[in-house]
Write a protein that holds these residues in place. Structure first.
Motif, PDB file in Angstrom:
ATOM      1  N   ILE A  12       0.828  -1.201   0.000  1.00 16.83           N
ATOM      2  CA  ILE A  12       0.000   0.000   0.000  1.00 16.83           C
ATOM      3  C   ILE A  12       0.861   1.250   0.000  1.00 16.83           C
ATOM      4  O   ILE A  12       0.610   2.203  -0.725  1.00 16.83           O
ATOM      5  CB  ILE A  12      -0.966  -0.014   1.197  1.00 16.83           C
ATOM      6  N   ALA A  45      -5.208  -0.454  -1.035  1.00 19.84           N
ATOM      7  CA  ALA A  45      -4.457  -0.816  -2.231  1.00 19.84           C
ATOM      8  C   ALA A  45      -5.376  -1.589  -3.176  1.00 19.84           C
ATOM      9  O   ALA A  45      -6.097  -2.491  -2.750  1.00 19.84           O
ATOM     10  CB  ALA A  45      -3.245  -1.666  -1.880  1.00 19.84           C
ATOM     11  N   SER A  60      -3.354   3.178  -5.061  1.00 25.56           N
ATOM     12  CA  SER A  60      -3.425   3.171  -3.606  1.00 25.56           C
ATOM     13  C   SER A  60      -3.994   4.504  -3.133  1.00 25.56           C
ATOM     14  O   SER A  60      -3.997   5.487  -3.875  1.00 25.56           O
ATOM     15  CB  SER A  60      -2.051   2.926  -2.983  1.00 25.56           C
TER      16      SER A  60
END
Length: 141
Positions: A12, A45, A60
């Motif tokens: 992420i 994400a 993300s």
């Protein structure tokens, strides 16, 4: 030993900002997160099938829960299957906290509210077909 928290958090935090190589994508996905606390941020994400298991996400985002935010939209996507990995950074320190064994102590979730077994939910459970405008609510507790 598998450390799902580290995998999710690293993916992420280091995601590229856009999907490359698409011609005129028009689909979008809007995700709303229901959290157990109104502090910190939700780190989100978005993956395609090729990157879900070990690759970098294609998009993300950071949702500022402490400021009252609860949703994010990813626009400009191709019609395809995607999956989401997210965690609630409750204390706002910018990372997913884990116990000494590497297991998450902060809440995490996947698209379709899928549940993993000793790691992230598998692709088939988390897969989210996106065509046009797609909306999903994810419980992250």
């Amino acid at each position: 030993m598998f450390h799902p928290a580290a995998l999710i958090a690293a993916a992420i935090l280091f995601a590229p900002p856009a999907v490359a190589g698409q011609s005129d994508p028009t689909a979008s996905v809007r995700l709303t997160f229901e959290t157990g606390a109104q502090t910190g941020a939700v780190m989100v994400a978005l993956y395609d099938q090729a990157t879900y298991a070990e690759g970098a996400p294609i998009r993300s985002a950071r949702i500022d829960v402490a400021a009252g935010e609860a949703s994010v939209a990813f626009d400009g996507l191709a019609d395809a299957d995607y999956a989401v990995k997210a965690f609630h950074d409750v204390n706002g320190n910018g990372r997913m906290d884990t116990n000494p064994f590497g297991l998450p102590i902060e809440p995490f979730a996947f698209s379709n509210n899928a549940v993993g077994n000793m790691g992230p939910a598998d692709w088939d459970r988390a897969r989210l077909p996106v065509s046009g405008q797609t909306v999903q609510t994810i419980n992250i507790r």
